[in-house]
Design a protein around this motif. Structure first.
Motif, PDB file in Angstrom:
ATOM      1  N   VAL A   1     -50.457 -48.910   2.705  1.00 53.17           N
ATOM      2  CA  VAL A   1     -51.724 -48.202   2.857  1.00 53.17           C
ATOM      3  C   VAL A   1     -52.079 -48.126   4.342  1.00 53.17           C
ATOM      4  O   VAL A   1     -52.187 -47.048   4.907  1.00 53.17           O
ATOM      5  N   ILE A   2     -52.242 -49.262   4.969  1.00 51.79           N
ATOM      6  CA  ILE A   2     -52.725 -49.324   6.347  1.00 51.79           C
ATOM      7  C   ILE A   2     -51.705 -48.775   7.344  1.00 51.79           C
ATOM      8  O   ILE A   2     -52.058 -48.047   8.265  1.00 51.79           O
ATOM      9  N   LYS A   3     -50.448 -49.092   7.158  1.00 58.50           N
ATOM     10  CA  LYS A   3     -49.425 -48.699   8.122  1.00 58.50           C
ATOM     11  C   LYS A   3     -48.600 -47.492   7.675  1.00 58.50           C
ATOM     12  O   LYS A   3     -47.608 -47.144   8.302  1.00 58.50           O
ATOM     13  N   ARG A   4     -49.031 -46.819   6.621  1.00 55.53           N
ATOM     14  CA  ARG A   4     -48.272 -45.690   6.077  1.00 55.53           C
ATOM     15  C   ARG A   4     -48.020 -44.586   7.103  1.00 55.53           C
ATOM     16  O   ARG A   4     -46.895 -44.105   7.240  1.00 55.53           O
ATOM     17  N   ASP A   5     -49.034 -44.174   7.849  1.00 55.70           N
ATOM     18  CA  ASP A   5     -48.856 -43.089   8.823  1.00 55.70           C
ATOM     19  C   ASP A   5     -47.892 -43.494   9.940  1.00 55.70           C
ATOM     20  O   ASP A   5     -47.057 -42.703  10.366  1.00 55.70           O
ATOM     21  N   GLN A   6     -47.992 -44.728  10.406  1.00 54.77           N
ATOM     22  CA  GLN A   6     -47.105 -45.201  11.461  1.00 54.77           C
ATOM     23  C   GLN A   6     -45.662 -45.271  10.947  1.00 54.77           C
ATOM     24  O   GLN A   6     -44.728 -44.871  11.640  1.00 54.77           O
ATOM     25  N   ILE A   7     -45.487 -45.743   9.720  1.00 53.66           N
ATOM     26  CA  ILE A   7     -44.144 -45.814   9.132  1.00 53.66           C
ATOM     27  C   ILE A   7     -43.578 -44.409   8.943  1.00 53.66           C
ATOM     28  O   ILE A   7     -42.415 -44.151   9.272  1.00 53.66           O
ATOM     29  N   ASN A   8     -44.391 -43.487   8.430  1.00 53.86           N
ATOM     30  CA  ASN A   8     -43.947 -42.096   8.266  1.00 53.86           C
ATOM     31  C   ASN A   8     -43.498 -41.509   9.601  1.00 53.86           C
ATOM     32  O   ASN A   8     -42.492 -40.803   9.673  1.00 53.86           O
ATOM     33  N   TYR A   9     -44.273 -41.769  10.654  1.00 53.39           N
ATOM     34  CA  TYR A   9     -43.918 -41.259  11.977  1.00 53.39           C
ATOM     35  C   TYR A   9     -42.555 -41.807  12.412  1.00 53.39           C
ATOM     36  O   TYR A   9     -41.710 -41.062  12.907  1.00 53.39           O
ATOM     37  N   LEU A  10     -42.349 -43.098  12.222  1.00 50.03           N
ATOM     38  CA  LEU A  10     -41.058 -43.693  12.580  1.00 50.03           C
ATOM     39  C   LEU A  10     -39.917 -43.077  11.780  1.00 50.03           C
ATOM     40  O   LEU A  10     -38.876 -42.728  12.336  1.00 50.03           O
ATOM     41  N   LEU A  11     -40.101 -42.958  10.475  1.00 51.00           N
ATOM     42  CA  LEU A  11     -39.031 -42.455   9.617  1.00 51.00           C
ATOM     43  C   LEU A  11     -38.638 -41.020   9.947  1.00 51.00           C
ATOM     44  O   LEU A  11     -37.498 -40.622   9.735  1.00 51.00           O
ATOM     45  N   THR A  12     -39.561 -40.244  10.489  1.00 47.39           N
ATOM     46  CA  THR A  12     -39.254 -38.846  10.807  1.00 47.39           C
ATOM     47  C   THR A  12     -38.899 -38.621  12.280  1.00 47.39           C
ATOM     48  O   THR A  12     -38.343 -37.574  12.610  1.00 47.39           O
ATOM     49  N   ASN A  13     -39.188 -39.585  13.168  1.00 46.73           N
ATOM     50  CA  ASN A  13     -38.993 -39.343  14.595  1.00 46.73           C
ATOM     51  C   ASN A  13     -38.103 -40.347  15.326  1.00 46.73           C
ATOM     52  O   ASN A  13     -37.667 -40.062  16.441  1.00 46.73           O
TER      53      ASN A  13
ATOM     54  N   ASN B   1     -32.942 -42.882  21.579  1.00 40.92           N
ATOM     55  CA  ASN B   1     -34.396 -42.965  21.409  1.00 40.92           C
ATOM     56  C   ASN B   1     -35.193 -42.865  22.707  1.00 40.92           C
ATOM     57  O   ASN B   1     -36.367 -43.178  22.719  1.00 40.92           O
ATOM     58  N   ILE B   2     -34.593 -42.451  23.775  1.00 44.46           N
ATOM     59  CA  ILE B   2     -35.308 -42.378  25.042  1.00 44.46           C
ATOM     60  C   ILE B   2     -36.399 -41.299  24.996  1.00 44.46           C
ATOM     61  O   ILE B   2     -37.383 -41.372  25.701  1.00 44.46           O
ATOM     62  N   THR B   3     -36.255 -40.309  24.126  1.00 46.91           N
ATOM     63  CA  THR B   3     -37.260 -39.255  24.020  1.00 46.91           C
ATOM     64  C   THR B   3     -38.299 -39.557  22.939  1.00 46.91           C
ATOM     65  O   THR B   3     -39.189 -38.756  22.706  1.00 46.91           O
ATOM     66  N   PHE B   4     -38.190 -40.693  22.305  1.00 37.89           N
ATOM     67  CA  PHE B   4     -39.163 -41.082  21.286  1.00 37.89           C
ATOM     68  C   PHE B   4     -40.550 -41.151  21.921  1.00 37.89           C
ATOM     69  O   PHE B   4     -40.731 -41.728  22.994  1.00 37.89           O
ATOM     70  N   ASP B   5     -41.558 -40.553  21.264  1.00 33.71           N
ATOM     71  CA  ASP B   5     -42.920 -40.495  21.807  1.00 33.71           C
ATOM     72  C   ASP B   5     -43.640 -41.820  21.551  1.00 33.71           C
ATOM     73  O   ASP B   5     -44.279 -42.011  20.521  1.00 33.71           O
ATOM     74  N   LEU B   6     -43.526 -42.716  22.500  1.00 31.50           N
ATOM     75  CA  LEU B   6     -44.099 -44.046  22.373  1.00 31.50           C
ATOM     76  C   LEU B   6     -45.621 -44.002  22.311  1.00 31.50           C
ATOM     77  O   LEU B   6     -46.247 -44.760  21.563  1.00 31.50           O
ATOM     78  N   ASP B   7     -46.243 -43.099  23.059  1.00 32.96           N
ATOM     79  CA  ASP B   7     -47.702 -42.979  23.024  1.00 32.96           C
ATOM     80  C   ASP B   7     -48.193 -42.550  21.642  1.00 32.96           C
ATOM     81  O   ASP B   7     -49.187 -43.064  21.142  1.00 32.96           O
ATOM     82  N   LYS B   8     -47.506 -41.608  21.026  1.00 37.31           N
ATOM     83  CA  LYS B   8     -47.866 -41.172  19.671  1.00 37.31           C
ATOM     84  C   LYS B   8     -47.707 -42.334  18.691  1.00 37.31           C
ATOM     85  O   LYS B   8     -48.568 -42.572  17.850  1.00 37.31           O
ATOM     86  N   PHE B   9     -46.593 -43.063  18.805  1.00 38.23           N
ATOM     87  CA  PHE B   9     -46.349 -44.224  17.944  1.00 38.23           C
ATOM     88  C   PHE B   9     -47.480 -45.235  18.071  1.00 38.23           C
ATOM     89  O   PHE B   9     -47.975 -45.760  17.078  1.00 38.23           O
ATOM     90  N   ARG B  10     -47.918 -45.490  19.286  1.00 41.94           N
ATOM     91  CA  ARG B  10     -48.988 -46.470  19.532  1.00 41.94           C
ATOM     92  C   ARG B  10     -50.367 -45.947  19.155  1.00 41.94           C
ATOM     93  O   ARG B  10     -51.312 -46.719  19.046  1.00 41.94           O
TER      94      ARG B  10
END
Length: 153
Positions: free
Chosen positions: A95-107, A122-131
């Motif tokens: 529930v709480i971390k669903r959006d963050q997990i979804n972002y990881l699984l797709t990016n 993963n150097i182009t991974f958007d760390l700011d978006k993840f955070r």
């Protein structure tokens, strides 16, 4: 032990952290660390057993500054393939971390390979978006942007 329990436990007592891997002073990749904390050793061991022995358990002891602190057990999954397995299995119940997990699984690039052979994984991974995903509802950001109301109102 089941995935529903682990997802709920992770939502409340876990986190996802990106650890930069540097070479020659430059960030060459990000390593995903999936962590769960508890003062109860048995629950951490049962989670590790349920996952077939994936991950490692570490002990965080009391510090000189806080000698009364309870011992905290930290369960860490550092391998990409193990984190992918874990996240894919808990996301239906998170529930709480669903959006963050979804972002990881797709990016995030979960393919396995050595940095020197694969280049800048993963150097182009958007760390700011993840955070940017708020997974702790007691943060200053949440309090400043939300009105707190009693549940009984």
């Amino acid at each position: 032990m089941n995935w529903e329990y682990i997802a709920g436990f992770f939502d409340g007592e876990g986190n996802l952290q990106m650890h930069p891997i540097r070479k020659d002073g430059k960030i060459r990749a990000y390593q995903l660390l999936t962590r769960i904390y508890s003062t109860n050793k048995e629950v951490i061991e049962k989670i590790k057993d349920f996952l077939g022995g994936k991950g490692h358990i570490y002990i965080k002891k009391a510090s000189k500054n806080n000698p009364d602190r309870n011992i905290v057990y930290e369960f860490v999954i550092a391998k990409k393939e193990d984190s992918l397995f874990f996240l894919k299995n808990i996301i239906p119940y998170s529930v709480i971390k669903r959006d963050q997990i979804n972002y990881l699984l797709t990016n995030f690039d979960f393919s396995v390979g050595h940095i020197s052979r694969r280049g800048h994984t993963n150097i182009t991974f958007d760390l700011d978006k993840f955070r940017s995903f708020t997974t702790r509802k007691n943060t200053d950001k949440f309090i400043k942007t939300h009105t707190i109301k009693a549940l009984t109102e």
